[in-house]
Scaffold this motif. Structure first.
Motif, PDB file in Angstrom:
ATOM      1  N   UNK A   1       0.836  -1.204   0.000  1.00 40.26           N
ATOM      2  CA  UNK A   1       0.000   0.000   0.000  1.00 40.26           C
ATOM      3  C   UNK A   1       0.870   1.254   0.000  1.00 40.26           C
ATOM      4  N   UNK A   2       1.921   1.244   0.800  1.00 42.23           N
ATOM      5  CA  UNK A   2       2.771   2.427   0.898  1.00 42.23           C
ATOM      6  C   UNK A   2       3.724   2.524  -0.292  1.00 42.23           C
ATOM      7  N   UNK A   3       4.343   1.395  -0.656  1.00 45.31           N
ATOM      8  CA  UNK A   3       5.346   1.425  -1.713  1.00 45.31           C
ATOM      9  C   UNK A   3       4.790   1.507  -3.116  1.00 45.31           C
ATOM     10  N   UNK A   4       3.755   0.762  -3.398  1.00 51.10           N
ATOM     11  CA  UNK A   4       3.213   0.716  -4.760  1.00 51.10           C
ATOM     12  C   UNK A   4       2.110   1.749  -4.962  1.00 51.10           C
ATOM     13  N   UNK A   5       1.186   1.796  -4.025  1.00 49.82           N
ATOM     14  CA  UNK A   5       0.051   2.712  -4.166  1.00 49.82           C
ATOM     15  C   UNK A   5       0.348   4.123  -3.648  1.00 49.82           C
ATOM     16  N   UNK A   6       1.480   4.283  -2.963  1.00 47.76           N
ATOM     17  CA  UNK A   6       1.863   5.573  -2.388  1.00 47.76           C
ATOM     18  C   UNK A   6       0.788   6.097  -1.438  1.00 47.76           C
ATOM     19  N   UNK A   7       0.209   5.185  -0.672  1.00 44.07           N
ATOM     20  CA  UNK A   7      -0.831   5.526   0.282  1.00 44.07           C
ATOM     21  C   UNK A   7      -0.178   5.870   1.624  1.00 44.07           C
ATOM     22  N   UNK A   8      -0.552   6.988   2.222  1.00 43.94           N
ATOM     23  CA  UNK A   8       0.020   7.309   3.541  1.00 43.94           C
ATOM     24  C   UNK A   8      -0.355   6.246   4.575  1.00 43.94           C
TER      25      UNK A   8
END
Length: 104
Positions: A4-11
């Motif tokens: 979620x953080x690395x691929x989707x750039x989600x906080x």
């Protein structure tokens, strides 16, 4: 979480507030988007191949006849594979709780 953080750039704070159903919807939307991008690349390649081959073939040739792709038959309603069974809400919540427990 890393995906979620690395691929989707989600906080991280946003990921932590998602319910299992919302997380599943995010994952499904991302997968649909990635699949659409792959289909687009193949469709462009198939069209270019058709344009390149057409002068050397008698009669008209369509992109689908030159290079049939798996989603061509699915679009006509001949889907041969059944979709994977969806987990129940309880199963999804249990998997999500296990994921959160592993993170923190």
């Amino acid at each position: 979480m890393a995906w979620a953080i690395g691929v989707l750039h989600m906080p991280l704070a946003e990921w932590q507030t998602l319910t299992p159903d919302e997380w599943q919807a995010v994952c499904r939307a991302w997968a649909d988007h990635a699949e659409a991008l792959q289909h687009d690349k193949w469709e462009r390649m198939r069209l270019l191949a058709t344009i390149s081959v057409q002068p050397h073939v008698k009669g008209r040739i369509t992109p689908a006849t030159l290079l049939p792709l798996p989603w061509d038959t699915k679009a006509r309603g001949k889907n041969e594979t059944a979709p994977a069974p969806q987990p129940t809400k309880e199963e999804a919540r249990a998997r999500f709780a296990a994921l959160v427990a592993g993170v923190g």
